[in-house]
Design a protein around this motif. Structure first.
Motif, PDB file in Angstrom:
ATOM      1  N   MET A  16       0.836  -1.166   0.000  1.00  0.00           N
ATOM      2  CA  MET A  16       0.000   0.000   0.000  1.00  0.00           C
ATOM      3  C   MET A  16       0.887   1.237   0.000  1.00  0.00           C
ATOM      4  O   MET A  16       2.007   1.192   0.487  1.00  0.00           O
ATOM      5  N   VAL A  17       0.385   2.311  -0.524  1.00  0.00           N
ATOM      6  CA  VAL A  17       1.121   3.570  -0.583  1.00  0.00           C
ATOM      7  C   VAL A  17       0.423   4.567   0.329  1.00  0.00           C
ATOM      8  O   VAL A  17      -0.794   4.685   0.321  1.00  0.00           O
ATOM      9  N   LEU A  18       1.204   5.270   1.121  1.00  0.00           N
ATOM     10  CA  LEU A  18       0.696   6.203   2.114  1.00  0.00           C
ATOM     11  C   LEU A  18       1.231   7.591   1.789  1.00  0.00           C
ATOM     12  O   LEU A  18       2.403   7.750   1.503  1.00  0.00           O
ATOM     13  N   ALA A  19       0.378   8.617   1.831  1.00  0.00           N
ATOM     14  CA  ALA A  19       0.804  10.005   1.639  1.00  0.00           C
ATOM     15  C   ALA A  19      -0.073  10.880   2.512  1.00  0.00           C
ATOM     16  O   ALA A  19      -1.188  10.519   2.841  1.00  0.00           O
TER      17      ALA A  19
ATOM     18  N   SER B  25      -0.653  15.284   4.126  1.00  0.00           N
ATOM     19  CA  SER B  25      -0.523  16.702   3.816  1.00  0.00           C
ATOM     20  C   SER B  25       0.831  17.285   4.194  1.00  0.00           C
ATOM     21  O   SER B  25       1.205  18.335   3.704  1.00  0.00           O
ATOM     22  N   ILE B  26       1.585  16.614   5.050  1.00  0.00           N
ATOM     23  CA  ILE B  26       2.889  17.132   5.453  1.00  0.00           C
ATOM     24  C   ILE B  26       3.997  16.572   4.572  1.00  0.00           C
ATOM     25  O   ILE B  26       4.876  17.276   4.129  1.00  0.00           O
ATOM     26  N   TYR B  27       3.947  15.277   4.321  1.00  0.00           N
ATOM     27  CA  TYR B  27       4.983  14.616   3.534  1.00  0.00           C
ATOM     28  C   TYR B  27       4.463  14.392   2.124  1.00  0.00           C
ATOM     29  O   TYR B  27       3.665  13.507   1.890  1.00  0.00           O
ATOM     30  N   SER B  28       4.921  15.216   1.189  1.00  0.00           N
ATOM     31  CA  SER B  28       4.432  15.099  -0.185  1.00  0.00           C
ATOM     32  C   SER B  28       4.958  13.832  -0.848  1.00  0.00           C
ATOM     33  O   SER B  28       4.354  13.312  -1.761  1.00  0.00           O
ATOM     34  N   GLU B  29       6.101  13.347  -0.370  1.00  0.00           N
ATOM     35  CA  GLU B  29       6.664  12.118  -0.912  1.00  0.00           C
ATOM     36  C   GLU B  29       5.930  10.935  -0.281  1.00  0.00           C
ATOM     37  O   GLU B  29       5.755  10.873   0.928  1.00  0.00           O
ATOM     38  N   SER B  30       5.488  10.035  -1.097  1.00  0.00           N
ATOM     39  CA  SER B  30       4.736   8.902  -0.574  1.00  0.00           C
ATOM     40  C   SER B  30       5.684   7.841  -0.030  1.00  0.00           C
ATOM     41  O   SER B  30       6.868   7.811  -0.343  1.00  0.00           O
ATOM     42  N   SER B  31       5.144   6.986   0.802  1.00  0.00           N
ATOM     43  CA  SER B  31       5.892   5.854   1.320  1.00  0.00           C
ATOM     44  C   SER B  31       5.042   4.615   1.143  1.00  0.00           C
ATOM     45  O   SER B  31       3.847   4.692   0.905  1.00  0.00           O
ATOM     46  N   LYS B  32       5.678   3.462   1.233  1.00  0.00           N
ATOM     47  CA  LYS B  32       4.974   2.191   1.117  1.00  0.00           C
ATOM     48  C   LYS B  32       4.928   1.552   2.493  1.00  0.00           C
ATOM     49  O   LYS B  32       5.811   1.776   3.322  1.00  0.00           O
TER      50      LYS B  32
ATOM     51  N   ASP C 225      -9.750   2.101  -4.773  1.00  0.00           N
ATOM     52  CA  ASP C 225      -8.632   1.535  -4.009  1.00  0.00           C
ATOM     53  C   ASP C 225      -7.977   2.548  -3.078  1.00  0.00           C
ATOM     54  O   ASP C 225      -6.860   2.331  -2.606  1.00  0.00           O
ATOM     55  N   THR C 226      -8.639   3.676  -2.808  1.00  0.00           N
ATOM     56  CA  THR C 226      -8.041   4.734  -2.000  1.00  0.00           C
ATOM     57  C   THR C 226      -8.865   5.017  -0.751  1.00  0.00           C
ATOM     58  O   THR C 226     -10.076   5.202  -0.827  1.00  0.00           O
ATOM     59  N   LEU C 227      -8.195   5.032   0.387  1.00  0.00           N
ATOM     60  CA  LEU C 227      -8.812   5.389   1.659  1.00  0.00           C
ATOM     61  C   LEU C 227      -8.314   6.786   2.031  1.00  0.00           C
ATOM     62  O   LEU C 227      -7.105   7.040   2.029  1.00  0.00           O
ATOM     63  N   PHE C 228      -9.225   7.691   2.314  1.00  0.00           N
ATOM     64  CA  PHE C 228      -8.890   9.048   2.754  1.00  0.00           C
ATOM     65  C   PHE C 228      -9.116   9.111   4.254  1.00  0.00           C
ATOM     66  O   PHE C 228     -10.128   8.627   4.758  1.00  0.00           O
ATOM     67  N   TYR C 229      -8.174   9.696   4.975  1.00  0.00           N
ATOM     68  CA  TYR C 229      -8.243   9.692   6.430  1.00  0.00           C
ATOM     69  C   TYR C 229      -7.825  11.039   7.012  1.00  0.00           C
ATOM     70  O   TYR C 229      -7.221  11.875   6.329  1.00  0.00           O
TER      71      TYR C 229
ATOM     72  N   LEU D 288      -3.377   4.300  -0.724  1.00  0.00           N
ATOM     73  CA  LEU D 288      -3.728   3.641  -1.969  1.00  0.00           C
ATOM     74  C   LEU D 288      -3.321   2.183  -1.871  1.00  0.00           C
ATOM     75  O   LEU D 288      -2.147   1.884  -1.592  1.00  0.00           O
ATOM     76  N   LYS D 289      -4.245   1.281  -2.080  1.00  0.00           N
ATOM     77  CA  LYS D 289      -3.946  -0.146  -2.025  1.00  0.00           C
ATOM     78  C   LYS D 289      -3.313  -0.579  -3.342  1.00  0.00           C
ATOM     79  O   LYS D 289      -3.893  -0.393  -4.412  1.00  0.00           O
ATOM     80  N   LEU D 290      -2.104  -1.148  -3.257  1.00  0.00           N
ATOM     81  CA  LEU D 290      -1.425  -1.663  -4.445  1.00  0.00           C
ATOM     82  C   LEU D 290      -1.813  -3.119  -4.650  1.00  0.00           C
ATOM     83  O   LEU D 290      -1.994  -3.847  -3.691  1.00  0.00           O
ATOM     84  N   LYS D 291      -1.896  -3.510  -5.859  1.00  0.00           N
ATOM     85  CA  LYS D 291      -2.286  -4.887  -6.160  1.00  0.00           C
ATOM     86  C   LYS D 291      -1.065  -5.753  -6.330  1.00  0.00           C
ATOM     87  O   LYS D 291      -0.036  -5.370  -6.636  1.00  0.00           O
TER      88      LYS D 291
END
Length: 102
Positions: free
Chosen positions: A1-4, A6-13, A77-81, A99-102
């Motif tokens: 899954m990919v996480l992003a 409002s503070i960290y514009s770069e996503s992480s897995k 496939d996207t969860l907003f929190y 974002l859930k990756l397949k």
């Protein structure tokens, strides 16, 4: 899954299994956390000090009882929190998405 957020514009897995959460933005840069589920849409994330050297923000999150993550909406496939950090002197809300990756 990919996480992003409002503070960290770069996503992480990240990978989550049961109550364990491992996150990384580049190889070899892992963050270990514990997850306590409140219900299907809410959980609390705390950082594992046995597996991480905690920075100031991570220490503040743990000292405040963790970051409460509250699901706002799920689209495809996207969860907003909202990530909510609250203690005696601070209330901070940080929106983000997963974002859930397949």
């Amino acid at each position: 899954m990919v996480l992003a957020d409002s503070i960290y514009s770069e996503s992480s897995k990240y990978i989550r299994k049961s109550t364990k959460h491992v996150e990384w933005s580049k190889p070899g840069d892992s963050i270990y956390a514990n997850v306590k589920y409140i219900d299907d849409c809410n959980w609390i994330l705390t950082y594992d000090p046995r597996l991480n050297e905690l920075d100031e923000i991570e220490q503040l999150i743990n000292a405040s009882g963790g970051m409460h993550l509250e699901t706002i909406e799920i689209r495809r496939d996207t969860l907003f929190y909202n990530g909510i950090l609250k203690n005696d002197t601070l209330t901070f809300v940080q929106p983000g998405s997963i974002l859930k990756l397949k």
